[in-house]
Design an enzyme around this catalytic site. Structure first.
Site, PDB file in Angstrom:
ATOM      1  N   TRP A  34       0.817  -1.222   0.000  1.00  0.00           N
ATOM      2  CA  TRP A  34       0.000   0.000   0.000  1.00  0.00           C
ATOM      3  C   TRP A  34       0.844   1.263   0.000  1.00  0.00           C
ATOM      4  O   TRP A  34       0.319   2.363  -0.116  1.00  0.00           O
ATOM      5  CB  TRP A  34      -0.948  -0.003   1.214  1.00  0.00           C
ATOM      6  CG  TRP A  34      -2.178  -0.844   1.032  1.00  0.00           C
ATOM      7  CD1 TRP A  34      -2.399  -1.775   0.049  1.00  0.00           C
ATOM      8  CD2 TRP A  34      -3.375  -0.827   1.834  1.00  0.00           C
ATOM      9  NE1 TRP A  34      -3.646  -2.341   0.188  1.00  0.00           N
ATOM     10  CE2 TRP A  34      -4.265  -1.779   1.278  1.00  0.00           C
ATOM     11  CE3 TRP A  34      -3.759  -0.127   2.963  1.00  0.00           C
ATOM     12  CZ2 TRP A  34      -5.525  -2.021   1.833  1.00  0.00           C
ATOM     13  CZ3 TRP A  34      -5.016  -0.372   3.518  1.00  0.00           C
ATOM     14  CH2 TRP A  34      -5.892  -1.306   2.943  1.00  0.00           C
ATOM     15  N   LYS A  35       2.157   1.128   0.182  1.00  0.00           N
ATOM     16  CA  LYS A  35       3.043   2.302   0.240  1.00  0.00           C
ATOM     17  C   LYS A  35       2.496   3.312   1.250  1.00  0.00           C
ATOM     18  O   LYS A  35       1.982   2.929   2.285  1.00  0.00           O
ATOM     19  CB  LYS A  35       3.222   2.899  -1.156  1.00  0.00           C
ATOM     20  CG  LYS A  35       3.557   1.853  -2.215  1.00  0.00           C
ATOM     21  CD  LYS A  35       3.964   2.450  -3.506  1.00  0.00           C
ATOM     22  CE  LYS A  35       4.201   1.354  -4.520  1.00  0.00           C
ATOM     23  NZ  LYS A  35       4.808   1.815  -5.741  1.00  0.00           N
ATOM     24  N   GLU A  67      11.429  -6.331  -9.496  1.00  0.00           N
ATOM     25  CA  GLU A  67      10.612  -5.166  -9.817  1.00  0.00           C
ATOM     26  C   GLU A  67      11.428  -4.174 -10.647  1.00  0.00           C
ATOM     27  O   GLU A  67      12.174  -3.354 -10.081  1.00  0.00           O
ATOM     28  CB  GLU A  67      10.151  -4.476  -8.538  1.00  0.00           C
ATOM     29  CG  GLU A  67       9.294  -5.336  -7.640  1.00  0.00           C
ATOM     30  CD  GLU A  67       8.396  -4.471  -6.767  1.00  0.00           C
ATOM     31  OE1 GLU A  67       7.186  -4.649  -6.831  1.00  0.00           O
ATOM     32  OE2 GLU A  67       8.920  -3.603  -6.052  1.00  0.00           O
ATOM     33  N   GLY A 115       1.439  -2.900  -6.257  1.00  0.00           N
ATOM     34  CA  GLY A 115       1.243  -1.614  -5.606  1.00  0.00           C
ATOM     35  C   GLY A 115      -0.171  -1.102  -5.813  1.00  0.00           C
ATOM     36  O   GLY A 115      -1.107  -1.482  -5.099  1.00  0.00           O
ATOM     37  N   GLY A 116      -0.356  -0.266  -6.818  1.00  0.00           N
ATOM     38  CA  GLY A 116      -1.630   0.421  -7.033  1.00  0.00           C
ATOM     39  C   GLY A 116      -2.844  -0.495  -7.051  1.00  0.00           C
ATOM     40  O   GLY A 116      -3.888  -0.174  -6.457  1.00  0.00           O
ATOM     41  N   HIS A 137      12.828  -2.091  -1.335  1.00  0.00           N
ATOM     42  CA  HIS A 137      11.993  -1.592  -2.439  1.00  0.00           C
ATOM     43  C   HIS A 137      12.744  -0.455  -3.136  1.00  0.00           C
ATOM     44  O   HIS A 137      13.448   0.324  -2.490  1.00  0.00           O
ATOM     45  CB  HIS A 137      10.652  -1.107  -1.880  1.00  0.00           C
ATOM     46  CG  HIS A 137       9.650  -0.810  -2.958  1.00  0.00           C
ATOM     47  ND1 HIS A 137       9.713   0.325  -3.722  1.00  0.00           N
ATOM     48  CD2 HIS A 137       8.576  -1.513  -3.396  1.00  0.00           C
ATOM     49  CE1 HIS A 137       8.713   0.305  -4.601  1.00  0.00           C
ATOM     50  NE2 HIS A 137       8.015  -0.803  -4.426  1.00  0.00           N
TER      51      HIS A 137
HETATM   52  C1  PEP Z   1       5.393  -1.750  -6.122  1.00  0.00           C
HETATM   53  O1  PEP Z   1       5.430  -0.650  -5.622  1.00  0.00           O
HETATM   54  O2  PEP Z   1       5.986  -2.688  -5.567  1.00  0.00           O
HETATM   55  C2  PEP Z   1       4.651  -1.923  -7.356  1.00  0.00           C
HETATM   56  C3  PEP Z   1       4.872  -3.003  -8.046  1.00  0.00           C
HETATM   57  O3  PEP Z   1       3.785  -0.909  -7.711  1.00  0.00           O
HETATM   58  P1  PEP Z   1       2.735  -0.949  -8.935  1.00  0.00           P
HETATM   59  O4  PEP Z   1       2.028  -2.289  -8.909  1.00  0.00           O
HETATM   60  O5  PEP Z   1       1.793   0.182  -8.658  1.00  0.00           O
HETATM   61  O6  PEP Z   1       3.510  -0.772 -10.195  1.00  0.00           O
END
Ligand code: PEP
Length: 248
Positions: A11-12, A164, A229-230, A94
């Site tokens: 969720w950051k 990532e 993430g989102g 991250h």
């Molecule tokens: C993340 O922050 O680990 C990520 C993968 O974000 P998103 O899915 O929004 O690209």
């Protein structure tokens, strides 16, 4: 033993107490799924989320921890403190923390050791920048980050690796299937060479995973789940990703 599949949400710095209304739907999505389901909310919400989950199957984690067990580190959080309030996992290294807080591979490895000592699973994040990919150095960068960020004592039970690509995070852009496959094959080879149970370490892909592309990504060899993430912020978006992993 095959790697255990994991759908992990990050969720950051998003969400508040009202966001915990997502938990009931997430618990329902996690119940009976053939994979682990984890949400890593902001640290302030870990206790409240873990309490709300109760005996449900949703796992709760942190987004960072300090390398030390306790002490004079104002504003930081120890791995054991996360464990104490119900966390089972912690995201480490991250790219946003590597960029915003100058976290090096050595710092990430020290944090992972602290997480292991506290009984947390460390989700160690790696990924190349767009400039590194354009320069053709992706595999070298990933191999170096893996070697430097995974501590002694790592096992399939206490460590998950998340690939990532920095340029794919929050951008809506994803690598090709072949690009993901190439990196995950390297991760699998290097972990198998280094750890007794390296073949069983779960490997997540992260970067703009959505309901619409999840099934294609989960079909790639050595992709054992996703760090999202989102699309993890709303249960309505995350549930289809969990279902796609379950079906993979
Ligand atoms: C993340 O922050 O680990 C990520 C993968 O974000 P998103 O899915 O929004 O690209």
């Amino acid at each position: 033993m095959a790697p255990r599949k994991l759908a992990a949400g990050n969720w950051k710095m998003n969400g508040d107490l009202a966001s915990l209304d997502q938990v009931d739907a997430l618990v329902t999505a996690a119940a009976g799924a053939g994979c682990d389901v984890l949400i890593c909310p902001p640290a302030l919400l870990v206790y409240a989320m873990a309490t709300r989950v109760g005996t449900g199957e949703l796992l709760v984690g942190g987004q960072d921890c300090h390398a030390k067990a306790s002490g004079a580190h104002t504003g930081d959080i120890a791995a054991a403190q996360l464990r104490d309030v119900g966390a089972t996992h912690v995201i480490l290294g991250h790219s946003e923390r590597r960029a915003d807080h100058a976290e090096t591979d050595a710092i990430v490895a020290a944090k992972a050791e602290a997480a292991h000592a506290a009984g947390l699973v460390a989700i160690i994040c790696l990924g190349e920048t767009e400039a590194e990919r354009d320069a053709g150095s992706t595999l070298d960068v990933i191999a170096a980050q893996l070697a430097g960020s995974v501590p002694e004592g790592a096992t399939a039970a206490n460590t998950v690796i998340a690939y990532e690509p920095v340029w794919a995070i929050g951008t809506g852009r994803t690598p090709t299937v072949d690009q993901i496959a190439e990196v995950h094959a390297l991760l699998r080879d290097h972990l198998a060479a280094r750890l007794d149970d390296g073949a069983d370490v779960a490997l997540l892909y992260g970067g703009s995973v959505k309901p619409g592309n999840a099934a294609e990504i989960f079909a790639i060899p050595h992709v054992d789940g996703a760090l999202v993430g989102g699309a993890s912020l709303k249960a309505g978006d995350f549930a289809p990703i969990i279902a796609a992993l379950d079906a993979a």
